[in-house]
Design a protein around this motif. Structure first.
Motif, short mmCIF file in Angstrom:
data_model
loop_
_atom_site.label_atom_id
_atom_site.label_comp_id
_atom_site.label_asym_id
_atom_site.label_seq_id
_atom_site.Cartn_x
_atom_site.Cartn_y
_atom_site.Cartn_z
N ILE A 162 7.18 41.35 -0.71
CA ILE A 162 8.64 41.28 -0.88
C ILE A 162 9.18 40.06 -0.14
O ILE A 162 9.97 39.28 -0.66
N LYS B 138 7.54 37.44 0.87
CA LYS B 138 7.03 36.19 0.32
C LYS B 138 7.90 35.75 -0.87
O LYS B 138 8.15 34.57 -1.06
N TRP B 139 8.37 36.71 -1.60
CA TRP B 139 9.26 36.40 -2.71
C TRP B 139 10.66 36.01 -2.21
O TRP B 139 11.28 35.08 -2.71
N MET B 140 11.13 36.69 -1.18
CA MET B 140 12.47 36.38 -0.67
C MET B 140 12.54 34.99 -0.05
O MET B 140 13.61 34.38 -0.01
N GLY C 37 13.96 31.78 -3.75
CA GLY C 37 14.07 32.81 -2.72
C GLY C 37 15.51 33.14 -2.39
O GLY C 37 16.33 32.26 -2.19
N TRP D 218 6.52 36.92 -10.29
CA TRP D 218 7.08 37.81 -9.27
C TRP D 218 7.63 39.09 -9.85
O TRP D 218 7.63 40.14 -9.19
N MET E 257 6.52 42.77 -8.39
CA MET E 257 7.48 43.72 -7.86
C MET E 257 7.45 45.04 -8.67
O MET E 257 7.59 46.11 -8.10
#
Lengths: 298, 273
Positions: free
Chosen positions: A125, A127-129, A135, B237, B241
């Motif tokens: 999570i 790493k995505w943000m 991001g 992504w 998720m």
């Protein structure tokens, strides 16, 4: 009841299977690590037991390599940073949850949620943000002009470590809170009432009643947090893999990379041993400084 | 007084919001198609229908296979370590004998040996035995990782049951084992369930050993399966998720249901001292 004087083998039989498992999978591996660390074992040839003893060369090679200082510094920053952050925020949340407020079960459920979620998911999570292009955290920072458009969290060594520390904090504070909360409940309410009558403010109550009351719990907790963060692997591995330029490569990561990526099992084992000694040294110093004194006072 | 209350609520709610935001972002991301996901500024609301998205993904991806592998490995490990834990904890909690302190110390010592270091010698041994790339190797490791915790948790629950109950049963002529199974274990079934839940969660979440010991993607468990979505050049992504939500929800439900017992199991040892 009369005490049995005969030798009773029952308790030994009961605990034997558990001890056997611990012995085989925890103690034997420690000795094996020591053994491997003085060999040039390589993953590619290890199945044929094809390796030689090379004494302390692995240790010397690591100590003399230019990266040694770098790795130790990163480890110290990561360990102390995450222990301090986790303890402070854990304490803050424990105090929040110790208040008499409504809907407490819901608040508690949310506040300890990161504890329930698989570590891999938590890290992904984040790493995505902090994704360099899309991001959401970057969006929050670019909006008010705090950082420029081409800013990346994980590309810059300092920000990479800060990001990792924040993820580590988010991962581990719930456990700290739960343990501190249990400790808070053991502090008698009368102490706070008496202090109120004497006109103490909340800050004074915290310093003179809460902190001393949590001394034992805190010392156990901090020791556990320290040991865990020396061994923490998943967060850094998935966030940066040790980069940029090995600047977030702590001992655990560097040991793993050498053993499995560069296939030098023996060299990795030597670095692992250094990490274990590091963890042991911290524990002993810590025990001397804080816990021994308390036990004498008891 | 009134003002204090408002501050308390405000702080609690803000803290909850900050802590929860990453989870909110997880949910939102999983419910956005790529063209919404990869736009700037980001969209803060979910787009897709959650039920069809998750069901479709479950049907069309390998995630169901990973969950099956994880449940199999973690289930077996949990069963074994809970049984070992019951006997071990019973021994520590109820008997006085020579060597007990050393045993307790040994159990606590295991916490000092993190997976990232343990994996090197374990890999060495498993490679000799031909166990690398089998689910059996993970079962063995997860039993080893969870047994100390199981013993420690259950010791706390055993300690909370008064000894007089047993003494009465012994006078009635019950054997030790009969006593354990007929009298004590039924009394602490919540404790056993909590311990088993905790062992299951630890095994289900484990990453380092699974990542190192398992190569073929048929044998992937949840943790390495999800991480495998991260590509060097391209990462979807939205898929990550979505998969994360699917594998996390069962664990979070399990956790929330047994939350109270988990907390008491965990704090029994550290708080009483």
């Amino acid at each position: 009841m009369k005490k049995r004087l005969l030798f009773n083998k029952e308790p030994y039989l009961f605990i034997a299977p558990a001890l056997l498992v611990i012995f085989i999978f925890m103690l034997v591996p420690i000795f094996l690590t020591v053994f491997l660390s003085v060999t040039d074992a390589n993953i590619l040839t290890v199945r044929n037991l094809d390796f030689d003893f090379i004494g302390f060369s692995n240790y010397l090679q690591f100590l003399r390599s230019g990266i040694f200082e770098n790795v130790v510094t990163s480890t110290i920053i990561f360990v102390f940073g995450s222990v301090i952050l986790t303890y402070v925020f854990g304490m803050y949340v424990a105090i929040l949850l110790n208040q008499a407020i409504r809907l407490k079960p819901i608040f508690r459920g949310i506040l300890i949620l990161p504890w329930a979620v698989p570590q891999v998911v938590l890290v992904l999570i984040w790493k995505w943000m902090v994704n360099p292009q899309y991001g959401v955290l970057k969006y929050f920072l670019v909006g008010p002009g705090l950082v420029s458009e081409d800013f990346t969290f994980l590309g810059n060594p300092n920000f990479a470590m800060i990001t990792i520390l924040i993820v580590s904090l988010w991962r581990s504070y719930p456990l700290a809170s739960v343990i501190l909360l249990a400790g808070l409940k053991t502090i008698p309410e009368e102490l706070y009432e008496a202090a109120s009558i004497d006109g103490a403010n909340p800050f004074q109550k915290f310093i003179f009643i809460t902190l001393p009351g949590l001394r034992y719990v805190s010392s156990v907790l901090v020791l556990l947090l320290t040991i865990w963060s020396v061994g923490n692997f998943v967060i850094i591995w998935l966030m940066t893999g040790g980069g940029p330029a090995d600047r977030t490569a702590v001992l655990a990561i560097y040991s793993y990379i050498n053993a499995f990526k560069f296939t030098k099992l023996g060299y990795g084992a030597a670095i692992g041993m250094i990490a274990l000694l590091f963890s042991l040294a911290i524990s002993i110093i810590y025990y001397r400084l804080f816990m021994q004194r308390q036990e004498q006072e008891k | 007084m009134k003002k204090n209350k408002i501050v308390s609520y405000l702080l609690t709610i803000i803290s909850c919001a900050v802590v929860f935001f990453p989870f909110y972002w997880l949910i939102v991301t999983s419910l956005q198609p790529l063209e919404v996901l990869y736009q700037w500024p980001p969209d803060f609301l979910p787009v897709n229908n959650p039920i069809t998205t998750y069901l479709d993904f479950l049907r069309n991806s390998e995630v169901a296979g990973w969950i099956l592998n994880s449940v199999l490995v973690s289930g077996v490990a949990t069963l074994v370590s809970t049984i070992l834990g019951v006997f071990g904890a019973y021994s520590i909690s109820r008997f006085k004998y020579r060597g007990k302190v050393a045993f307790i110390f040994l159990i606590l010592l295991t916490q000092m040996m993190p997976g990232a270091f343990l994996v090197i010698p374990i890999y060495f041994v498993f490679a000799q035995m031909g166990l690398v790339n089998t689910l059996f190797s993970l079962m063995l490791i997860y039993v080893a990782l969870t047994t100390p915790i199981s013993v420690w948790f259950l010791k706390g629950f055993f300690d909370s049951i008064p000894k007089e109950i047993e003494e009465a049963a012994i006078i009635d002529g019950s054997s030790r084992l009969g006593l354990l199974f007929r009298v004590i274990l039924p009394l602490m079934s919540p404790g056993i369930v909590a311990t088993a839940t905790w062992c299951f969660i630890i095994s289900y979440n484990e990453y380092v050993f699974a990542y190192t010991l398992i190569n073929s993607n048929k044998l992937w468990v949840v943790s390495i399966g999800i991480a495998s979505f991260i590509g060097e050049y391209y990462t979807d992504w939205s898929q990550i998720m979505t998969a994360s939500i699917i594998v996390t929800v069962p664990i979070v439900i399990l956790f929330m249901v047994f939350q109270r017992y988990l907390v008491s199991g965990l704090t029994a040892g550290s708080v009483k001292g």
